[in-house]
Design a protein around this motif. Structure first.
Motif, PDB file in Angstrom:
ATOM      1  N   LYS A   1      21.083  48.976 -22.064  1.00  0.00           N
ATOM      2  CA  LYS A   1      21.745  49.146 -23.353  1.00  0.00           C
ATOM      3  C   LYS A   1      20.818  49.824 -24.347  1.00  0.00           C
ATOM      4  N   THR A   2      21.337  50.793 -25.075  1.00  0.00           N
ATOM      5  CA  THR A   2      20.585  51.484 -26.117  1.00  0.00           C
ATOM      6  C   THR A   2      21.144  51.091 -27.476  1.00  0.00           C
ATOM      7  N   VAL A   3      20.244  50.757 -28.421  1.00  0.00           N
ATOM      8  CA  VAL A   3      20.684  50.273 -29.731  1.00  0.00           C
ATOM      9  C   VAL A   3      19.934  51.007 -30.838  1.00  0.00           C
ATOM     10  N   THR A   4      20.310  50.726 -32.056  1.00  0.00           N
ATOM     11  CA  THR A   4      19.620  51.285 -33.222  1.00  0.00           C
ATOM     12  C   THR A   4      18.326  50.498 -33.459  1.00  0.00           C
ATOM     13  N   PRO A   5      17.393  51.064 -34.225  1.00  0.00           N
ATOM     14  CA  PRO A   5      16.167  50.321 -34.557  1.00  0.00           C
ATOM     15  C   PRO A   5      16.453  48.968 -35.216  1.00  0.00           C
ATOM     16  N   GLU A   6      17.481  48.915 -36.056  1.00  0.00           N
ATOM     17  CA  GLU A   6      17.835  47.663 -36.733  1.00  0.00           C
ATOM     18  C   GLU A   6      18.326  46.625 -35.731  1.00  0.00           C
ATOM     19  N   GLU A   7      19.145  47.053 -34.801  1.00  0.00           N
ATOM     20  CA  GLU A   7      19.649  46.135 -33.785  1.00  0.00           C
ATOM     21  C   GLU A   7      18.518  45.655 -32.864  1.00  0.00           C
ATOM     22  N   TRP A   8      17.600  46.590 -32.566  1.00  0.00           N
ATOM     23  CA  TRP A   8      16.455  46.221 -31.725  1.00  0.00           C
ATOM     24  C   TRP A   8      15.597  45.164 -32.406  1.00  0.00           C
ATOM     25  N   GLU A   9      15.381  45.322 -33.718  1.00  0.00           N
ATOM     26  CA  GLU A   9      14.581  44.351 -34.455  1.00  0.00           C
ATOM     27  C   GLU A   9      15.265  42.994 -34.492  1.00  0.00           C
ATOM     28  N   GLU A  10      16.575  42.966 -34.637  1.00  0.00           N
ATOM     29  CA  GLU A  10      17.317  41.704 -34.615  1.00  0.00           C
ATOM     30  C   GLU A  10      17.147  41.014 -33.249  1.00  0.00           C
ATOM     31  N   ALA A  11      17.213  41.790 -32.181  1.00  0.00           N
ATOM     32  CA  ALA A  11      17.043  41.222 -30.835  1.00  0.00           C
ATOM     33  C   ALA A  11      15.621  40.698 -30.649  1.00  0.00           C
ATOM     34  N   ARG A  12      14.647  41.434 -31.183  1.00  0.00           N
ATOM     35  CA  ARG A  12      13.256  40.989 -31.071  1.00  0.00           C
ATOM     36  C   ARG A  12      13.032  39.676 -31.800  1.00  0.00           C
ATOM     37  N   LEU A  13      13.616  39.533 -32.989  1.00  0.00           N
ATOM     38  CA  LEU A  13      13.439  38.308 -33.763  1.00  0.00           C
ATOM     39  C   LEU A  13      14.123  37.116 -33.099  1.00  0.00           C
ATOM     40  N   ARG A  14      15.263  37.355 -32.441  1.00  0.00           N
ATOM     41  CA  ARG A  14      15.912  36.268 -31.700  1.00  0.00           C
ATOM     42  C   ARG A  14      15.023  35.804 -30.553  1.00  0.00           C
TER      43      ARG A  14
END
Length: 229
Positions: A2-15
């Motif tokens: 899955k490819t996401v936006t930088p914002e979505e990637w950061e949300e996933a990293r924080l989870r």
């Protein structure tokens, strides 16, 4: 993938970070429980051969309070002998951090095998390893659960009396190599003030004891030989 936006990637990293912090706290709690493990006295004399000749288990401490012994398979019946130790044990040896940092916490790391000292000296020079490495000449490996497989035993001493405090093998060995991973196995731990340790255990502020590996008190000067070389 899955490819996401930088914002979505950061949300996933924080989870994921939430779970990673939970794992860190659980690992710290386990190390605190390990520091409260009972000790068992080592009454039987054990003999090794080292670069300077015969050595007892007490000698392996090199005057320090704690000792970690990794049973590596550099033995006559191991594939690659005498040029190499076993592939897995060699991988472990390759990832060992500079032992001066352990020594600064009053802890000695040593490897032990059945290979002779002349063969060990040649093999260590070939592979670039500098940790102390001894030849087992008695029943140490059989008595401490490492006669047929690798494993790490941890000891502490009170004067000349040696106690076994911990043992780990199989996949438990694969995370070892760094200074912190080794200290977390010991009875005294990292010896830093933030740790949950029994009353009276030695502790100092974190960061303040850290140093360049050639700048600790008693360390070899830059360009000098390392312990066990």
């Amino acid at each position: 993938m899955k490819t996401v936006t930088p914002e979505e990637w950061e949300e996933a990293r924080l989870r994921l970070l939430v779970k990673e912090k939970e794992l860190t706290r659980a690992r710290d709690a386990l190390a605190a429980e390990r520091r409260r493990m009972p000790w068992v006295a080592v009454e039987k004399p054990y003999e090794f051969e080292g670069p300077s000749g015969k050595a007892s288990l007490l000698d392996l401490f090199e005057g320090r309070r704690q000792l970690i012994v990794y049973r590596a398979f550099f033995d006559p019946d191991v594939e690659g002998f005498p040029d190499h130790a076993c592939k897995g044990c060699s991988l472990v040896a390759d990832q060992v951090a500079h032992v001066a940092h352990l020594n600064a916490r009053d802890t000695t790391l040593a490897f032990a095998s059945r290979g002779s000292q002349p063969d060990l000296t040649r093999m260590k020079a070939r592979m670039g390893w500098t940790m102390p490495w001894y030849t087992i000449t008695g029943d140490f490996d059989v008595d401490f659960g490492v006669g047929e497989w690798h494993g790490t035993n941890v000891f502490i001493r009170e004067g000349d009396q040696v106690f076994r405090t911990y043992f780990i093998n199989n996949r438990g060995d694969e995370a070892l190599g760094g200074t912190w991973s080794y200290l977390d196995l010991t009875a005294l731990g990292r010896q830093e003030e933030w740790e949950d340790s029994p009353e009276g255990y030695p502790q100092t502020p974190p960061y303040e004891w850290w140093n360049w590996h050639d700048a600790y008190e008693g360390a070899e000067p830059a360009g000098g030989c390392c312990a066990g070389s």
